[in-house]
Scaffold this active site. Structure first.
Site, PDB file in Angstrom:
ATOM      1  N   TYR A  91       0.826  -1.230   0.000  1.00  0.00           N
ATOM      2  CA  TYR A  91       0.000   0.000   0.000  1.00  0.00           C
ATOM      3  C   TYR A  91       0.852   1.269   0.000  1.00  0.00           C
ATOM      4  O   TYR A  91       0.322   2.343   0.260  1.00  0.00           O
ATOM      5  CB  TYR A  91      -0.876   0.065   1.258  1.00  0.00           C
ATOM      6  CG  TYR A  91      -1.626  -1.186   1.611  1.00  0.00           C
ATOM      7  CD1 TYR A  91      -2.651  -1.664   0.810  1.00  0.00           C
ATOM      8  CD2 TYR A  91      -1.316  -1.875   2.784  1.00  0.00           C
ATOM      9  CE1 TYR A  91      -3.345  -2.809   1.165  1.00  0.00           C
ATOM     10  CE2 TYR A  91      -2.015  -3.020   3.147  1.00  0.00           C
ATOM     11  CZ  TYR A  91      -3.020  -3.481   2.318  1.00  0.00           C
ATOM     12  OH  TYR A  91      -3.707  -4.613   2.678  1.00  0.00           O
TER      13      TYR A  91
ATOM     14  N   CYS B 260      14.358 -10.879  -2.510  1.00  0.00           N
ATOM     15  CA  CYS B 260      14.806 -10.533  -3.859  1.00  0.00           C
ATOM     16  C   CYS B 260      13.697  -9.866  -4.663  1.00  0.00           C
ATOM     17  O   CYS B 260      13.129 -10.467  -5.589  1.00  0.00           O
ATOM     18  CB  CYS B 260      15.312 -11.780  -4.554  1.00  0.00           C
ATOM     19  SG  CYS B 260      16.707 -12.435  -3.667  1.00  0.00           S
ATOM     20  N   GLU B 261      13.359  -8.667  -4.304  1.00  0.00           N
ATOM     21  CA  GLU B 261      12.367  -7.859  -5.022  1.00  0.00           C
ATOM     22  C   GLU B 261      12.699  -6.401  -4.762  1.00  0.00           C
ATOM     23  O   GLU B 261      12.982  -6.032  -3.615  1.00  0.00           O
ATOM     24  CB  GLU B 261      10.954  -8.090  -4.454  1.00  0.00           C
ATOM     25  CG  GLU B 261      10.416  -9.454  -4.646  1.00  0.00           C
ATOM     26  CD  GLU B 261       9.051  -9.478  -5.318  1.00  0.00           C
ATOM     27  OE1 GLU B 261       8.594  -8.447  -5.838  1.00  0.00           O
ATOM     28  OE2 GLU B 261       8.467 -10.563  -5.303  1.00  0.00           O
TER      29      GLU B 261
HETATM   30  N1  LLP Z   1     -14.911  -4.868   9.526  1.00  0.00           N
HETATM   31  C1  LLP Z   1     -14.815  -5.316   8.267  1.00  0.00           C
HETATM   32  C2  LLP Z   1     -15.993  -5.917   7.631  1.00  0.00           C
HETATM   33  C3  LLP Z   1     -13.598  -5.197   7.568  1.00  0.00           C
HETATM   34  O1  LLP Z   1     -13.520  -5.629   6.317  1.00  0.00           O
HETATM   35  C4  LLP Z   1     -12.473  -4.608   8.210  1.00  0.00           C
HETATM   36  C5  LLP Z   1     -11.197  -4.478   7.521  1.00  0.00           C
HETATM   37  C6  LLP Z   1     -12.612  -4.170   9.542  1.00  0.00           C
HETATM   38  C7  LLP Z   1     -13.855  -4.307  10.169  1.00  0.00           C
HETATM   39  C8  LLP Z   1     -11.498  -3.571  10.330  1.00  0.00           C
HETATM   40  O2  LLP Z   1     -10.966  -2.430   9.742  1.00  0.00           O
HETATM   41  P1  LLP Z   1      -9.912  -1.560  10.588  1.00  0.00           P
HETATM   42  O3  LLP Z   1     -10.651  -1.025  11.798  1.00  0.00           O
HETATM   43  O4  LLP Z   1      -8.814  -2.447  11.006  1.00  0.00           O
HETATM   44  O5  LLP Z   1      -9.470  -0.518   9.637  1.00  0.00           O
HETATM   45  N2  LLP Z   1      -4.638  -4.798   5.224  1.00  0.00           N
HETATM   46  C9  LLP Z   1      -5.052  -3.413   5.195  1.00  0.00           C
HETATM   47  C10 LLP Z   1      -6.383  -3.196   5.870  1.00  0.00           C
HETATM   48  C11 LLP Z   1      -7.488  -4.025   5.278  1.00  0.00           C
HETATM   49  C12 LLP Z   1      -8.757  -3.913   6.043  1.00  0.00           C
HETATM   50  C13 LLP Z   1      -9.781  -4.867   5.557  1.00  0.00           C
HETATM   51  N3  LLP Z   1     -11.001  -4.842   6.299  1.00  0.00           N
HETATM   52  C14 LLP Z   1      -3.954  -2.564   5.816  1.00  0.00           C
HETATM   53  O6  LLP Z   1      -2.912  -3.104   6.191  1.00  0.00           O
HETATM   54  O7  LLP Z   1      -4.083  -1.357   5.893  1.00  0.00           O
END
Ligand code: LLP
Length: 399
Positions: free
Chosen positions: A300, A326-327
């Protein structure tokens, strides 16, 4: 402290502070105290059993998106009644396991899923409690990969189809309509999108009441931001100002699904400098953590502050902090001002969310250890993987 932890557990290694997790969870609970509510921690942010267990003991509920997350929550002592099951592609075996566990609510994402869950509930002789996850079509300012509440995203049910689908759900005998839900995306920095979404959901709730469908819980999802670089950390008091006046006079329970906001700031990725080099006038600091341990920068272009554990007195140079994978995309930070030498320890900050859970074995690197610090004690909560574990599920073809 950091030298001791590195010596004891090796590097790279995730270190989480228990008191920060508790503080963050309690801050939400405190603001929402005047109304009926349930915090359902989004397990995907960090699913280590020890973390889930700390949250279960606080009384947390859990937002899960797979059978694996369900099993983890149950293993960690989570209350099944406080589980909501989100996700756009729930599979039969996962739904059956959730029915068997008597979870609190299925957040349904399509007409297909209504039929699927009704059918499976019938076969299991159960009544499935459900909410429809509405896609409210609200733009948010964050990376395009983590915005979920726009009509062109794969998530949820288009808002204009909501009433019709509720009426259909009402005809399905093995479903019990209890709620409505949405999730707008991640790293949302102010309360306004929640306010807009809530208004839309409350409107649907009122329309449904006229049709004799009575909604008792309203889930506004997760997405509350943390401060990584220039973004603000989410102000929970502002959320209170939006939700409290709406819920205080209604017979309606509020659910929220914070993930990152509970665990991100509790965690650092501790890493050691392997070597430094200059190439084409550019300084590289090569560390023992890599994109397989923390993929957020590569995926990201996310920013994580990188600070030396034992700062040196010397001239700071602009450098790229990179891993051994290796990237070219394997970096943890670009253009950082650091004064470091081989052997120095660095902390990669705010790595408690979507760090370990998104890690992999790429380049056949064993996944790193996880440690929880409680007061002045530390506990290994996941051992570093061994080389043998890398291939334990693999077999060569017969001779
Ligand atoms: N509820 C649902 C239905 C979700 O899909 C998500 C996150 C959350 C709650 C929690 O979201 P948060 O409060 O943690 O923002 N890998 C990405 C974030 C992907 C989030 C996906 N869904 C990152 O590292 O920023």
């Amino acid at each position: 402290m950091w030298d001791k932890l590195a010596e004891q557990y090796g590097t790279p290694c995730y270190i989480y502070k228990k008191d920060i997790i508790e503080q963050k969870w309690n801050a939400f609970a405190e603001v929402l105290k005047p109304i009926s509510h349930q915090i359902c921690y989004a397990v995907k942010a960090n699913s280590n059993l020890a973390i889930l267990n700390v949250l279960a003991k606080l009384g947390s509920g859990f937002d899960i998106v797979s059978g694996g997350e369900l099993a983890r929550v149950l293993k960690a002592g989570g209350d099944p009644q406080k589980i909501v099951f989100s996700g756009v592609g729930k599979q039969d075996a996962e739904i059956l396991a959730a029915l068997e566990a008597n979870i609190g609510c299925f957040n349904i994402e399509s007409q297909f899923e209504l039929g699927q869950i009704n059918q499976l509930a019938k076969s299991a002789n159960k009544i499935a409690p459900i909410a429809l996850r509405i896609n409210p079509d609200i733009p948010i300012k964050s990376h395009r990969y983590i915005a979920t509440g726009l009509k062109e995203n794969k998530f949820g049910i288009p808002i204009q189809e909501a009433i019709e689908l509720y009426l259909y759900a009402k005809t399905l005998p093995n479903l019990k309509i209890i709620g409505i839900a949405c999730h707008l995306g991640s790293q949302i920095q102010d309360a306004e999108p929640y306010e807009i979404a809530l208004k839309k959901l409350l409107h649907i709730i009122d329309e449904l009441a006229k049709k004799d469908i009575h909604i008792t819980q309203c889930d506004i999802g997760g997405g509350y931001s943390v401060h990584y670089q220039s973004e603000q950390g989410f102000n929970i008091t502002e959320l209170g100002k939006v939700v409290l006046p709406e819920f205080i006079h209604r017979k309606l329970r509020l659910l929220i699904e914070p993930g990152r906001a509970i665990v991100a700031e509790s965690g650092v990725l501790l890493t050691k400098v392997i070597s430094t080099k200059i190439q084409s006038d550019k300084n590289f600091v090569i560390v023992d953590a890599a994109m397989n341990d923390l993929i957020r920068p590569a995926l990201y272009e996310a920013y994580h502050e990188i600070v030396p554990c034992n700062p040196r007195h010397g001239v700071e140079k602009e450098c790229d902090v990179v891993g051994p994978v290796c990237e070219t995309g394997d970096f943890l930070g670009h253009h950082r001002k650091l004064c470091v030498e081989a052997g120095d320890l660095l902390q990669i900050l705010n790595a408690g969310a979507y760090g370990f859970t998104m890690s992999s074995n790429y380049n056949s690197r064993p996944r790193c250890a996880e440690v929880m610090v409680v007061g002045d004690k530390s506990f290994l909560i996941r051992a570093r993987e061994t080389l043998e574990q890398l291939w334990e599920n693999e077999t060569c073809l017969p001779e």
